[in-house]
Design an enzyme around this catalytic site. Sequence first.
Site, mmCIF file in Angstrom:
data_model
loop_
_atom_site.group_PDB
_atom_site.id
_atom_site.type_symbol
_atom_site.label_atom_id
_atom_site.label_comp_id
_atom_site.label_asym_id
_atom_site.label_seq_id
_atom_site.Cartn_x
_atom_site.Cartn_y
_atom_site.Cartn_z
ATOM 1 N N LYS A 278 12.035 1.861 -8.110
ATOM 2 C CA LYS A 278 12.153 2.795 -6.976
ATOM 3 C C LYS A 278 13.182 2.335 -5.933
ATOM 4 O O LYS A 278 13.828 3.167 -5.302
ATOM 5 C CB LYS A 278 10.789 2.987 -6.301
ATOM 6 C CG LYS A 278 9.843 3.876 -7.085
ATOM 7 C CD LYS A 278 8.581 4.142 -6.285
ATOM 8 C CE LYS A 278 7.579 4.958 -7.067
ATOM 9 N NZ LYS A 278 6.379 5.297 -6.308
ATOM 10 N N GLY B 247 5.215 0.119 -1.589
ATOM 11 C CA GLY B 247 6.016 1.336 -1.558
ATOM 12 C C GLY B 247 5.219 2.565 -1.162
ATOM 13 O O GLY B 247 5.655 3.349 -0.301
ATOM 14 N N ASP C 268 6.563 11.228 -2.883
ATOM 15 C CA ASP C 268 5.208 10.674 -2.663
ATOM 16 C C ASP C 268 4.742 11.035 -1.248
ATOM 17 O O ASP C 268 3.577 11.391 -1.028
ATOM 18 C CB ASP C 268 5.215 9.144 -2.793
ATOM 19 C CG ASP C 268 5.267 8.691 -4.241
ATOM 20 O OD1 ASP C 268 4.876 9.475 -5.130
ATOM 21 O OD2 ASP C 268 5.707 7.552 -4.494
ATOM 22 N N LEU D 234 -5.419 6.237 -3.245
ATOM 23 C CA LEU D 234 -4.259 6.776 -3.965
ATOM 24 C C LEU D 234 -4.405 6.659 -5.485
ATOM 25 O O LEU D 234 -3.697 7.314 -6.246
ATOM 26 C CB LEU D 234 -2.977 6.052 -3.522
ATOM 27 C CG LEU D 234 -2.116 6.776 -2.481
ATOM 28 C CD1 LEU D 234 -2.912 7.131 -1.245
ATOM 29 C CD2 LEU D 234 -0.911 5.938 -2.097
ATOM 30 N N SER E 181 2.557 11.628 -16.566
ATOM 31 C CA SER E 181 3.607 12.519 -16.048
ATOM 32 C C SER E 181 4.125 13.532 -17.064
ATOM 33 O O SER E 181 4.318 14.704 -16.705
ATOM 34 C CB SER E 181 4.768 11.699 -15.474
ATOM 35 O OG SER E 181 4.341 11.057 -14.308
ATOM 36 N N SER F 24 1.461 6.593 -18.770
ATOM 37 C CA SER F 24 1.868 7.670 -17.863
ATOM 38 C C SER F 24 1.324 9.041 -18.248
ATOM 39 O O SER F 24 1.400 9.478 -19.390
ATOM 40 C CB SER F 24 3.391 7.753 -17.806
ATOM 41 O OG SER F 24 3.752 8.825 -16.969
ATOM 42 N N GLY G 203 -3.067 -2.188 2.187
ATOM 43 C CA GLY G 203 -1.874 -2.380 1.354
ATOM 44 C C GLY G 203 -0.624 -2.060 2.159
ATOM 45 O O GLY G 203 -0.700 -1.379 3.195
ATOM 46 N N ALA G 204 0.517 -2.599 1.689
ATOM 47 C CA ALA G 204 1.762 -2.389 2.455
ATOM 48 C C ALA G 204 2.968 -2.286 1.518
ATOM 49 O O ALA G 204 4.073 -2.645 1.893
ATOM 50 C CB ALA G 204 1.948 -3.529 3.450
ATOM 51 N N TYR H 276 -5.658 7.324 -9.156
ATOM 52 C CA TYR H 276 -6.192 8.525 -9.829
ATOM 53 C C TYR H 276 -6.778 8.190 -11.200
ATOM 54 O O TYR H 276 -7.274 9.072 -11.884
ATOM 55 C CB TYR H 276 -5.108 9.614 -9.949
ATOM 56 C CG TYR H 276 -3.811 9.111 -10.524
ATOM 57 C CD1 TYR H 276 -2.786 8.686 -9.670
ATOM 58 C CD2 TYR H 276 -3.621 9.023 -11.893
ATOM 59 C CE1 TYR H 276 -1.608 8.190 -10.176
ATOM 60 C CE2 TYR H 276 -2.435 8.536 -12.406
ATOM 61 C CZ TYR H 276 -1.433 8.115 -11.549
ATOM 62 O OH TYR H 276 -0.263 7.618 -12.065
#
Length: 286
Positions: A66, A129, A102, A225, A16, A14, A126-127, A227
């Site tokens: 989530k 979250g 998001d 999406l 973050s 991560s 894609g489908a 990164y």
Amino acid sequence: MKRFALLGEPLGHSVSPALHKAIYRQLELDDASYRTVELPNERLKSFFTGFRVGGFDGVNVTIPHKASVISLLDEVDSKAKLINAVNCVNRVGNKLTGYNTDLLGFAYSLRQNSVAIEGEEFAIIGAGGSAQAVGVALAEGDAKQVSIVNRSEERAQALKDVIALSGENTKIEIIQEEDLEKRAGKLKCLINTTPVGMSPATRECPLTTKTTDAIFDQDLVVFDLIYNPLQTTLLKRAEKKGSMAINGLQMLVAQAVYSVEIWMGGNIVTHVDVNALARDVEKAIK
Ligand code: NAP
């Protein structure tokens, strides 16, 4: 001291904490901390008991929690409820409220790159979250059409249902990858929401070269999406064909800034230098 954290499992990769620390530095918030809390599902409930009584002031939530955190909250924002995904929780006293930033981060990145939504055609690969957050943002922006390409039919249908609830002006269809060729010239933007191409499997691509050769041109925007890496195989192919290529970095930074807005209050997103924050994250990725 304000205490914030990222919950998920695994979290080894991560970026973050580096991102949040960079945001606090820009805002000159000396009394805020952000750390990762790696948590298996069975420890989620006891973590939230401690969080509620003051263990943390706010948390971000990532894979795989989530959806499962929702039952542990007092309130959930209507969009997060629709998507069934919370990535940001705020504590006020003993009350916990869930949000999805998001969606805000994706819409922010489109705006910053001058990609209009209203009246335009989009394709989502894609489908999961993040696709739901993207789909809701597109329907709310009155996209003309959204075409969904996904491996499993069931999740594609669930995404279609969520988008349909978000905007009645948007036509939604589930198609196969081969059908994308028929949309060539009409599509404004194609968005990859699958993890295909993410580090370490960076040579992978969610679309075949036959498809990308047929639909990528200078009028198309390709948004990945992912990164890490900053330039996926999909985006390399897009640039080669003259398409505008957008990676997930700005969205990542923006969703973090929107979380800080929820936790601290005020209009922070217009007061921080998102590009400088993105450069800080780039250093953490490399
Ligand atoms: P998710 O809920 O697990 O959904 C992943 C989707 O990708 C599913 O629809 C899945 O298809 C599809 N998929 C997975 N592996 C595949 C494969 N090998 N071939 C074809 N399709 C495949 O994940 P998510 O939370 O949406 O995250 C997806 C990606 O978005 C990740 O790379 C994540 O890092 C990135 N992301 C970025 C940001 C940002 O701020 N930039 C924010 C959120 C997510 P099935 O339905 O058939 O299983």
